[in-house]
Design an enzyme around this catalytic site. Structure first.
Site, short mmCIF file in Angstrom:
data_model
loop_
_atom_site.label_atom_id
_atom_site.label_comp_id
_atom_site.label_asym_id
_atom_site.label_seq_id
_atom_site.Cartn_x
_atom_site.Cartn_y
_atom_site.Cartn_z
N GLU A 124 -5.76 -15.66 -9.61
CA GLU A 124 -4.45 -16.05 -9.11
C GLU A 124 -4.58 -17.06 -7.96
OE1 GLU A 124 -2.04 -15.20 -10.90
OE2 GLU A 124 -1.63 -13.05 -10.99
N ASN A 166 1.93 -20.18 -12.76
CA ASN A 166 1.48 -20.43 -11.39
C ASN A 166 0.10 -21.09 -11.36
OD1 ASN A 166 -0.22 -18.36 -12.11
ND2 ASN A 166 0.46 -16.92 -10.54
N HIS A 194 -2.64 -19.96 -12.87
CA HIS A 194 -3.81 -19.07 -12.95
C HIS A 194 -4.56 -19.28 -14.27
CE1 HIS A 194 -1.58 -15.35 -14.85
NE2 HIS A 194 -1.90 -16.23 -15.76
N ASP A 233 -10.42 -10.83 -19.48
CA ASP A 233 -9.85 -9.85 -18.55
C ASP A 233 -9.29 -8.62 -19.25
OD1 ASP A 233 -7.68 -11.16 -19.74
OD2 ASP A 233 -7.25 -12.36 -17.97
P1 PGA Z 1 0.59 -16.83 -22.17
O1 PGA Z 1 -0.12 -16.53 -20.78
O2 PGA Z 1 -0.48 -17.30 -23.09
O3 PGA Z 1 1.18 -15.52 -22.59
O4 PGA Z 1 1.62 -17.88 -21.90
C1 PGA Z 1 -1.09 -17.40 -20.29
C2 PGA Z 1 -1.52 -16.92 -18.94
O5 PGA Z 1 -0.70 -16.38 -18.18
O6 PGA Z 1 -2.71 -17.09 -18.60
#
Ligand code: PGA
Length: 256
Positions: free
Chosen positions: A155, A148, A150, A80
């Site tokens: 999302e 959450n 995702h 992304d």
């Molecule tokens: P993080 O984020 O590796 O910074 O914990 C993971 C995500 O939100 O997909």
């Protein structure tokens, strides 16, 4: 390394206390793909979760001429990118990937593929999917997991998109990523992300989940229930997922 490996169905669960050691093991899975595939296609993620894995992969590459040769044939795809940030913006995922991985391994620059968050987004999404179809799917894909549930910027919601698309970011996600921007208001509200179908097409998936903040999401993702309300739960449908975690969690899928 002292780690406990549990399997349930197709999910391999690697639990240990040292996230650096777990990350080295995950990097080893990428190194194996680099060594064995003629044209390795690697799927990368951003955020805090893969940082130690990238450092380990850089280290393993520096020590191994065969890996250095393999990088020259490799292609990298990222999940992304934020809408509105140019590749030169230090907060972009382009900049993150250059700083944490690509500047330190001999991958040809034109083999680096990261969604374009500027210009005509629809065209950018279709181009990215075409490239994924042409060169992919990735032999291996690393993922983090959002609090959450995702994955990428897919999302939770009533439905999920299969292909690369423009996603609206939830408030939870914008708050979670505010640490890179100063305040949640400055976090872009949209991102271009690979879809769930794109992610599930990878031959192998490595999920990294370190720290107590990931416990609940892990429990939900591997509870045995598959729901668009927890996008990571769709990983239960994939034939080859390895979860590396330093959390002492035993999701329902792994019990009994
Ligand atoms: P993080 O984020 O590796 O910074 O914990 C993971 C995500 O939100 O997909």
């Amino acid at each position: 390394m002292q780690s406990l490996v549990t399997s349930c169905g197709k999910v391999r669960w690697v639990h240990g206390h040292d996230s650096a050691a777990l990350s080295r093991e995950a990097a080893g899975m990428f190194a194996e793909v680099l060594r064995t595939e003629e044209q390795p296609v690697l799927g990368f993620a951003t955020g805090a979760s893969p940082l130690q894995m990238y450092a380990a992969l850089v280290e393993q590459t520096a020590a191994d001429p065969a890996l250095q040769a393999a990088w020259r044939r490799a292609h990298g795809f990222n999940l992304d990118e934020y809408v509105g940030l140019s590749p030169s913006d230090p907060r972009s995922y382009h900049a993150y990937m250059m700083a944490n991985l690509y500047n330190h391994v001999p991958i040809p620059r034109h083999h680096i593929h990261i969604p374009d968050g500027t210009g005509d987004l629809e065209v950018a999404c279709r181009r990215y999917d075409d490239l994924l179809t042409q060169l992919g799917p990735p032999h291996i894909q690393v993922l983090g997991i959002g609090r959450n549930g995702h994955i990428g910027f897919n999302e939770p919601g009533d439905s999920l998109e299969l292909r690369t698309h423009v996603a609206d970011l939830t408030e939870t996600t914008r708050r979670q990523n505010a640490r890179y921007f100063g305040s949640p208001d400055e976090v872009p509200s949209r991102a271009v992300t690979m879809g769930i179908g794109d992610i599930l097409r990878a031959r192998r998936i490595v999920l990294l989940a370190f720290g107590a903040s990931k416990r609940e999401a892990l429990e939900r993702a591997f509870s045995g229930e598959v729901s668009t309300r927890c996008p990571a739960s769709l990983l239960q449908l994939h034939p080859s997922v390895t979860v590396f975690t330093d959390q002492d969690v035993r999701p329902a899928l792994l019990r009994g």
